[in-house]
Write an enzyme that holds these catalytic residues in place. Structure first.
Site, mmCIF file in Angstrom:
data_model
loop_
_atom_site.group_PDB
_atom_site.id
_atom_site.type_symbol
_atom_site.label_atom_id
_atom_site.label_comp_id
_atom_site.label_asym_id
_atom_site.label_seq_id
_atom_site.Cartn_x
_atom_site.Cartn_y
_atom_site.Cartn_z
ATOM 1 N N GLY A 1 -3.252 -8.856 6.710
ATOM 2 C CA GLY A 1 -4.442 -9.050 5.873
ATOM 3 C C GLY A 1 -4.202 -10.023 4.735
ATOM 4 O O GLY A 1 -4.675 -9.817 3.619
ATOM 5 N N ASN B 1 -0.605 -4.593 4.324
ATOM 6 C CA ASN B 1 -1.573 -4.794 3.239
ATOM 7 C C ASN B 1 -3.028 -4.701 3.691
ATOM 8 O O ASN B 1 -3.906 -4.356 2.898
ATOM 9 C CB ASN B 1 -1.323 -6.174 2.606
ATOM 10 C CG ASN B 1 -2.472 -6.610 1.724
ATOM 11 O OD1 ASN B 1 -2.587 -6.199 0.571
ATOM 12 N ND2 ASN B 1 -3.374 -7.444 2.262
ATOM 13 N N SER C 1 -3.060 3.109 -2.578
ATOM 14 C CA SER C 1 -3.971 3.034 -3.732
ATOM 15 C C SER C 1 -3.765 4.304 -4.549
ATOM 16 O O SER C 1 -3.437 5.356 -3.990
ATOM 17 C CB SER C 1 -5.428 2.987 -3.260
ATOM 18 O OG SER C 1 -6.303 3.206 -4.360
ATOM 19 N N TYR D 1 -11.340 6.396 2.810
ATOM 20 C CA TYR D 1 -10.334 5.496 2.210
ATOM 21 C C TYR D 1 -9.207 6.302 1.545
ATOM 22 O O TYR D 1 -8.022 6.021 1.751
ATOM 23 C CB TYR D 1 -11.050 4.612 1.194
ATOM 24 C CG TYR D 1 -10.224 3.555 0.512
ATOM 25 C CD1 TYR D 1 -9.886 2.364 1.158
ATOM 26 C CD2 TYR D 1 -9.805 3.710 -0.815
ATOM 27 C CE1 TYR D 1 -9.152 1.375 0.510
ATOM 28 C CE2 TYR D 1 -9.080 2.734 -1.470
ATOM 29 C CZ TYR D 1 -8.756 1.561 -0.805
ATOM 30 O OH TYR D 1 -8.033 0.586 -1.457
ATOM 31 N N LYS E 1 -5.253 6.322 2.588
ATOM 32 C CA LYS E 1 -4.210 5.919 1.631
ATOM 33 C C LYS E 1 -3.220 7.071 1.394
ATOM 34 O O LYS E 1 -2.018 6.841 1.246
ATOM 35 C CB LYS E 1 -4.851 5.456 0.314
ATOM 36 C CG LYS E 1 -5.709 4.187 0.452
ATOM 37 C CD LYS E 1 -4.927 3.012 1.007
ATOM 38 C CE LYS E 1 -5.682 1.698 0.914
ATOM 39 N NZ LYS E 1 -4.952 0.582 1.545
HETATM 40 P P1 NAP Z 1 -9.714 -7.870 0.302
HETATM 41 O O1 NAP Z 1 -9.887 -8.924 -0.741
HETATM 42 O O2 NAP Z 1 -10.921 -7.250 0.912
HETATM 43 O O3 NAP Z 1 -8.740 -8.446 1.448
HETATM 44 C C1 NAP Z 1 -8.400 -7.668 2.570
HETATM 45 C C2 NAP Z 1 -7.839 -8.576 3.642
HETATM 46 O O4 NAP Z 1 -7.554 -7.785 4.813
HETATM 47 C C3 NAP Z 1 -8.840 -9.656 4.065
HETATM 48 O O5 NAP Z 1 -8.178 -10.889 4.174
HETATM 49 C C4 NAP Z 1 -9.329 -9.136 5.411
HETATM 50 O O6 NAP Z 1 -9.721 -10.142 6.325
HETATM 51 C C5 NAP Z 1 -8.080 -8.451 5.939
HETATM 52 N N1 NAP Z 1 -8.392 -7.514 7.016
HETATM 53 C C6 NAP Z 1 -9.421 -6.635 7.072
HETATM 54 N N2 NAP Z 1 -9.393 -5.957 8.222
HETATM 55 C C7 NAP Z 1 -8.312 -6.410 8.923
HETATM 56 C C8 NAP Z 1 -7.782 -6.100 10.192
HETATM 57 N N3 NAP Z 1 -8.332 -5.168 10.967
HETATM 58 N N4 NAP Z 1 -6.686 -6.781 10.625
HETATM 59 C C9 NAP Z 1 -6.131 -7.739 9.845
HETATM 60 N N5 NAP Z 1 -6.590 -8.073 8.618
HETATM 61 C C10 NAP Z 1 -7.689 -7.416 8.154
HETATM 62 O O7 NAP Z 1 -8.869 -6.640 -0.274
HETATM 63 P P2 NAP Z 1 -7.767 -6.586 -1.430
HETATM 64 O O8 NAP Z 1 -8.423 -6.116 -2.671
HETATM 65 O O9 NAP Z 1 -6.948 -7.818 -1.441
HETATM 66 O O10 NAP Z 1 -6.900 -5.356 -0.871
HETATM 67 C C11 NAP Z 1 -5.655 -5.507 -0.205
HETATM 68 C C12 NAP Z 1 -5.030 -4.134 -0.060
HETATM 69 O O11 NAP Z 1 -4.863 -3.523 -1.343
HETATM 70 C C13 NAP Z 1 -5.892 -3.162 0.756
HETATM 71 O O12 NAP Z 1 -5.066 -2.311 1.532
HETATM 72 C C14 NAP Z 1 -6.592 -2.347 -0.317
HETATM 73 O O13 NAP Z 1 -6.982 -1.077 0.143
HETATM 74 C C15 NAP Z 1 -5.490 -2.261 -1.357
HETATM 75 N N6 NAP Z 1 -5.964 -1.965 -2.705
HETATM 76 C C16 NAP Z 1 -6.781 -2.827 -3.381
HETATM 77 C C17 NAP Z 1 -7.194 -2.495 -4.676
HETATM 78 C C18 NAP Z 1 -8.063 -3.385 -5.493
HETATM 79 O O14 NAP Z 1 -8.394 -3.005 -6.622
HETATM 80 N N7 NAP Z 1 -8.436 -4.548 -5.023
HETATM 81 C C19 NAP Z 1 -6.789 -1.281 -5.249
HETATM 82 C C20 NAP Z 1 -5.972 -0.436 -4.525
HETATM 83 C C21 NAP Z 1 -5.561 -0.785 -3.262
HETATM 84 P P3 NAP Z 1 -11.224 -10.774 6.289
HETATM 85 O O15 NAP Z 1 -11.331 -11.500 5.009
HETATM 86 O O16 NAP Z 1 -11.240 -11.694 7.475
HETATM 87 O O17 NAP Z 1 -12.147 -9.615 6.413
#
Ligand code: NAP
Length: 248
Positions: free
Chosen positions: A12, A88, A140, A153, A157
């Site tokens: 991801g 990720n 998370s 979710y 997690k």
């Molecule tokens: P994001 O901006 O939505 O990016 C997620 C990435 O994962 C995107 O590039 C997406 O691709 C890709 N993806 C989705 N489904 C996939 C699949 N089936 N196979 C391969 N790739 C896939 O999210 P983020 O905020 O960077 O989050 C990254 C990680 O951190 C996640 O696990 C999230 O739960 C965790 N997290 C984030 C936060 C936060 O505050 N942002 C907090 C806690 C945990 P597309 O763009 O093509 O859809």
């Protein structure tokens, strides 16, 4: 920190936190396989090659067994091994439990948790043989605290935490570590989708007073991937501006 001669897969990593992790690992010398379900992976791999590091984009859905098998086979055929796996990829499909559909439950569990099982299983045999490996999974703080509207979710997690602690114990004697990073509120497209009221409420729970950046998570990943972190396994590292401490 020096990750020269290390091969990393970051799932991801076409955007958001994953992209920052891929760029950081490359900055400290790693060869990086940029996985994503969408085309954005190509651009990140190009950015890394422009840094004079090796990189390959592999489009694959990490919730699919056959896609994960192709991701691993292509990586091994190109670079010969995998040293670092960063799980990720993640999605949200928020809804209060009484209204949550089977589809939204299954998709979130599959992309966030099944993927960690599939990718970790796929790299472990070879890591065991080479007696070195790092598995770092992005969970998370919601996986520990729970969060209204995020039963799917939060469950996924929390599952990552149990899975990681199990992997850590199963392969500790083989020079492999497995750890979780639990981000709090990080500024990415995932959190930009929140309503302003929700964002302000979350901000009120962050002692440092501002959201984290993807780079803050990436720095922690690079450390856990390094030789310097060899004695750290089965841990949850909160990267959250103090949020979990204040909230839980
Ligand atoms: P994001 O901006 O939505 O990016 C997620 C990435 O994962 C995107 O590039 C997406 O691709 C890709 N993806 C989705 N489904 C996939 C699949 N089936 N196979 C391969 N790739 C896939 O999210 P983020 O905020 O960077 O989050 C990254 C990680 O951190 C996640 O696990 C999230 O739960 C965790 N997290 C984030 C936060 C936060 O505050 N942002 C907090 C806690 C945990 P597309 O763009 O093509 O859809």
């Amino acid at each position: 920190m020096d990750l020269s001669n290390r091969v990393a897969i970051v799932t991801g990593s076409g955007r958001g936190i994953g992209r920052a992790i891929a760029l950081k690992l490359a900055e400290v010398g790693a060869t990086v396989v940029v996985n994503d379900i969408g085309e954005a992976a190509q651009g990140v791999a190009e950015e890394i090659r422009a840094m004079s590091r090796q990189s390959l984009a592999i489009l694959a859905d990490v919730s699919s067994s056959s896609d994960v098998a192709r991701l691993m086979e292509t990586t091994k055929a190109t670079y010969g091994k995998v040293d670092i796996l960063v799980n990720n990829a993640g999605i949200t499909r928020d809804q209060i439990l009484v209204r949550m559909s089977d589809e939204d439950w299954d998709r979130v569990l599959n992309v966030n948790l099944r993927s960690v099982f599939l990718c970790s299983r796929a790299v472990l045999r070879q890591m065991i043989k080479q007696r070195w490996g790092r598995i770092i999974s992005i969970a998370s703080i919601v996986g520990v605290a729970g969060n209204p509207g995020q039963a799917n979710y939060a469950s996924a997690k929390a599952g990552i935490i149990g899975l990681t602690r199990t992997i850590a114990r199963e392969v500790a004697s083989r020079g492999i570590t497995a750890n979780v990073i639990a981000p709090g509120f990080i500024d990415t497209e995932m959190t930009q989708r929140l309503e302003e009221k929700q964002r302000q409420e979350l901000m009120g729970h962050i002692p440092l007073g501002y959201p984290g950046s993807p780079r803050d998570v990436a720095e922690a990943v690079a450390f856990l991937a390094s030789e310097e972190a060899r004695y750290i396994t089965g841990q949850i590292l909160n990267v959250d501006g103090g949020m979990a401490g204040a909230w839980l």
